[in-house]
Write an enzyme that holds these catalytic residues in place. Structure first.
Site, mmCIF file in Angstrom:
data_model
loop_
_atom_site.group_PDB
_atom_site.id
_atom_site.type_symbol
_atom_site.label_atom_id
_atom_site.label_comp_id
_atom_site.label_asym_id
_atom_site.label_seq_id
_atom_site.Cartn_x
_atom_site.Cartn_y
_atom_site.Cartn_z
ATOM 1 N N ASP A 320 -3.559 -31.433 52.082
ATOM 2 C CA ASP A 320 -3.119 -31.132 53.421
ATOM 3 C C ASP A 320 -3.757 -32.233 54.155
ATOM 4 O OD1 ASP A 320 -1.609 -29.527 55.287
ATOM 5 O OD2 ASP A 320 -3.773 -29.288 56.072
ATOM 6 N N GLU A 349 -0.521 -35.246 52.079
ATOM 7 C CA GLU A 349 0.651 -35.140 53.174
ATOM 8 C C GLU A 349 -0.077 -36.271 54.282
ATOM 9 O OE1 GLU A 349 1.589 -31.848 56.512
ATOM 10 O OE2 GLU A 349 -0.509 -32.218 56.066
#
Length: 609
Positions: A320, A349
Site C-alpha cells: 500500500d 501502489e
C-alpha cells in the site's frame, strides 16, 4: 516464575518478542529480535547455542525495549534455542526461542505474473463464515452492519467457504485488503490502520485461519497476495503509547497531513519542504506516519514481510501507498525480499496517472537521480484512467480508443510492462459501472480490454454482479457487502439463481474471458501489435510463437462497423479464419469483418491450410 526453576517461563520479564519464531537456512543468517517488557533493558541477555550466536544488544532511549541481533549458522537445524535473561549475574529466566525448518521449495516460491487474474476482496464485506467471531472481547469496535463505515462481519472463513465461486469464475490469484489487526475505535474495517503486525484481526480469524486459507488456495492453484502497509499504522497500535524511540514515527509541531503530491519525489526541482510533507506528513489523523529512516524499524518491517511469506506460504505482496515512506528504505525492503525469494513478486501502489512519473517506481528504470526502487510490479493507474474515459467518449485525436492506444504506446517507459497490474476499478475509486452510467455494453468492453491487453489482470469483487457506487460520495458506496455472504441476505449471488438476468450475463461474460485467458499463452505471455484506431474501431493482436489472438473494439454507440481487413495483412496474411471465443462462431477473413456497436470480439486465429 520461581527462582529455583528459571527455565519455566519468562512471561514476567517481557510481554512481546518479535518475530515470535524464525526459520533455519534462510538466505540472510541475521535475525533482529525486538523484545518488549517493563525495564527490559536492565537485563543482561545471553544465548547458549552452538549454531546461534549473539551479535549485538542494542538499548534504545525507551528502557522497555531491547533489540537483540543474532547470527544463525547455515548448519542450524530446527530446534528451540535458549535466550537467557540475567540481572546482576543472576539467571532470572530462559526463553526457548523456536527455530523452524523451512519447506524444501520455499526459496523457489514463484509469485504472481502476467498469467494471473487477481480477484480483489475486502474481507469484511465479502462473506461471514463465522458469526461467532462478530463480537470479540477486547476489540474496540464490534460488528454492526447498519453502519456504512462499521464492521460488517465478513471473515476468512467466509472466503474459504466460497473459493469454488472464485475458482469457477477463472481467477488464479486473490488479493485481500489487509487482514492484520486493526483494533481501532471505528472505521477500520478496510484494514489499513494496523495495530499489530504479527496478528490477524480476531474478527476475521486467526493466524492459523489465514495460513489454512492460503494453503487451500495453493491446492487449487490460486495464489495468495497479502496487502501490507509500511507507510503508517493505526494510532491504537500497541507501541503508540510507549514508542521505542521518538523517531520511530515522523513528528510535526502540529498535525500535518501529507500533501499527497507524489511527483515531488522524482521532481528534480522540488523544494525540501514540499517533499518532506509528501513523505513525512501523516496519511490521516488516526494513521501515524512510520519513519523508515530508522534502521531498527525498517529491519523490523522487512523481517515481518519475510515472516508472513514463510509462515503463510504467500505468492505475492501488494504494498500500500508505496512511494509515501522513505524511498530508500522501501528499496532496501524490496531487495531483501527478492534476495530471500528470487522468483517472488511484489506490486506497489503508486497512485500516479502519468506514465512519465509512474515509471520512476519500477525496478531498473534509469532514473537520473540514480534511484532504483527494486520494485518488480506497479499498478497501472494511467491505463485505468484511460479505460474509465475511453469507452465514454466519442472518437477524437486523443479521445476514445486513442486513449488506450496512446497509453499502451507509453510502454517504452517501463522496464517491464508485462509486470504492470491492469484494473477497471478497485476499492478506492468509484465503481467502473458508475463511470459508465450503468451501460453494461461499456462494462463488457472494458472487461474484454483489461483481460486481453498486456499485464496482470485484477478485478474488484462484485464487478461481475454489476455493483455500483460513486466513490466521490464516500468509500462506503463502493465497498458494499457481497449479496449472499450473510445468512440473512435476501438473495445469494454466489448462485446463478440468486443473480438477475443482467448479472448472469456479465458473470458468464467474465467467466468466458478468464477461462480463455487462462488457456491462452498469447494473452498470458505474448507480445503486442496494435493499429491506430480508425472509425471508432481499435484493433490489436497478442501473439507468441504459433498462437495469435485478434481483438477488435467497436466504440461507436450506434453504428455497426464493416471493417476492411487488408490493413492488418502483416498479421493476417498467414491466417484465413478464426473462432470468436465470446460467441463460438467461426470467422473467415475474406476481406472484411462486421462488428456491432459497443462490442468487443476476440478471435483465436487459425493457420491457413
Amino acid at each position: 516464575m520461581t527462582q529455583n526453576n528459571p527455565t519455566n517461563t519468562t512471561k514476567h520479564i517481557f510481554s512481546r518478542i518479535e518475530p515470535p519464531f524464525w526459520w533455519a537456512d534462510m538466505h540472510s543468517n541475521l535475525l533482529q529480535l525486538m523484545i518488549y517488557g517493563d525495564d527490559i533493558s536492565s537485563f543482561q541477555v545471553k544465548v547458549s547455542s552452538d549454531d546461534v550466536t549473539l551479535q549485538e544488544i542494542k538499548q534504545v532511549e525507551n528502557p522497555n525495549y531491547l533489540f537483540v541481533s543474532l547470527k544463525i549458522s547455515p548448519q542450524a537445524a530446527s530446534k528451540h534455542f535458549p535466550i537467557e535473561f540475567y540481572k546482576n549475574e543472576k539467571l532470572i529466566g530462559i526463553h526457548q526461542y523456536p527455530l523452524l525448518t523451512r519447506e524444501k521449495d520455499a526459496p523457489l516460491r514463484k509469485g504472481f505474473d502476467s498469467s494471473d487474474a487477481i480477484y480483489l476482496i475486502m474481507p469484511d464485506r465479502f462473506a461471514n463464515g463465522n458469526p461467532e467471531a462478530d463480537q470479540v472481547e477486547g476489540m474496540l469496535e464490534q460488528v454492526n452492519r447498519k453502519k456504512p463505515y462499521g464492521r460488517h462481519g465478513g471473515d476468512l472463513k467466509g472466503i474459504l467457504d466460497h473459493l469454488d465461486y472464485i475458482q469457477n469464475l477463472g481467477f488464479t490469484a486473490i488479493w485481500l485488503t489487509p487482514v492484520l489487526e486493526n483494533n481501532q475505535p471505528h472505521s477500520s474495517y478496510h484494514g489499513y490502520a494496523i495495530t499489530d503486525f504479527y496478528k490477524v484481526d480476531a474478527r476475521l480469524g486467526s493466524n492459523e485461519d489465514f495460513k489454512n486459507l492460503t494453503e487451500e488456495c495453493n491446492k487449487r492453484g490460486i495464489k495468495m497476495i497479502m496487502d501490507m502497509v509500511f507507510n503508517h499504522c493505526g494510532n491504537h497500535h500497541w507501541w503508540m503509547n510507549d514508542l521505542p524511540q521518538q523517531d520511530w514515527i515522523n513528528h510535526w509541531e502540529t498535525f500535518t497531513r501529507s500533501n499527497y503530491r507524489l511527483s515531488t519525489i522524482s521532481d528534480p526541482y522540488v523544494s525540501e519542504i514540499d517533499k518532506k510533507q509528501s513523505v513525512k506528513g501523516w496519511f490521516d489523523t488516526h494513521m501515524p506516519d512510520l519513519n523508515l529512516e530508522n534502521e531498527l524499524l525498517l529491519n523490523y518491517l522487512i523481517q515481518n514481510s519475510i515472516w508472513w511469506i514463510e509462515y503463510a506460504g504467500l505468492k505475492g505482496i501488494r504494498m500500500d501507498t508505496y512511494p509515501y515512506p522513505d524511498q530508500h528504505g522501501m528499496a532496501i525492503w524490496a531487495q531483501r525480499i527478492l534476495q530471500e525469494y528470487p522468483f517472488f513478486n511484489i506490486v506497489g501502489e503508486a497512485w500516479i496517472n502519468d506514465a512519465s512519473k509512474l515509471c520512476y517506481w519500477q525496478k531498473n528504470f534509469p532514473n537520473k537521480d540514480g534511484f532504483n526502487s527494486y520494485l518488480p510490479s506497479i499498478i497501472d493507474f494511467p491505463m485505468q484512467e484511460a479505460i474509465k474515459m475511453a469507452f465514454n467518449e466519442e472518437e477524437g485525436w486523443n479521445t476514445g480508443m486513442c486513449r488506450l492506444y496512446n497509453t499502451l504506446a507509453d510502454d517504452h517507459l517501463y522496464p517491464d510492462p508485462m509486470n504492470l497490474v491492469i484494473f477497471p476499478d478497485n476499492h478506492d475509486e468509484g465503481r467502473i459501472l458508475h463511470a459508465f452510467h450503468n451501460d453494461i455494453r461499456k462494462l463488457k468492453m472494458a472487461l474484454a480490454y483489461a483481460a486481453t491487453t498486456r499485464g496482470i489482470l485484477q478485478i474488484y469483487y462484485g464487478t461481475e454482479l454489476l455493483m455500483n457506487g460513486n466513490g466521490l460520495d464516500g468509500h462506503a458506496h463502493i465497498r458494499l457487502d457481497f449479496p449472499g455472504g450473510w445468512s440473512d441476505d435476501p438473495v445469494n449471488a454466489f448462485s446463478s439463481k440468486g443473480r438477475n438476468k443482467q448479472q448472469n450475463e456479465v458473470y458468464n461474460y467474465l467467466k468466458k474471458l478468464l477461462t480463455f485467458r487462462k488457456n491462452s499463452n498469447a494473452l498470458k505471455y505474448g507480445k503486442n501489435k496494435h493499429f491506430i484506431p480508425e472509425n471508432d474501431v481499435y484493433v490489436y493482436f497478442r501473439y507468441i510463437e504459433t498462437e495469435v489472438v485478434m481483438i477488435v473494439l467497436n466504440n461507436n454507440l450506434k453504428r455497426r462497423i464493416r471493417l476492411e481487413t487488408t490493413r492488418f495483412k502483416e498479421v493476417l496474411e498467414n491466417y484465413k479464419e478464426g473462432i470468436n471465443i465470446l460467441s463460438g462462431r467461426k470467422i473467415n477473413f475474406d476481406s472484411f469483418l462486421t462488428i456491432n456497436a459497443k462490442t468487443a470480439i476476440i478471435i483465436e486465429l487459425s493457420k491457413n491450410a
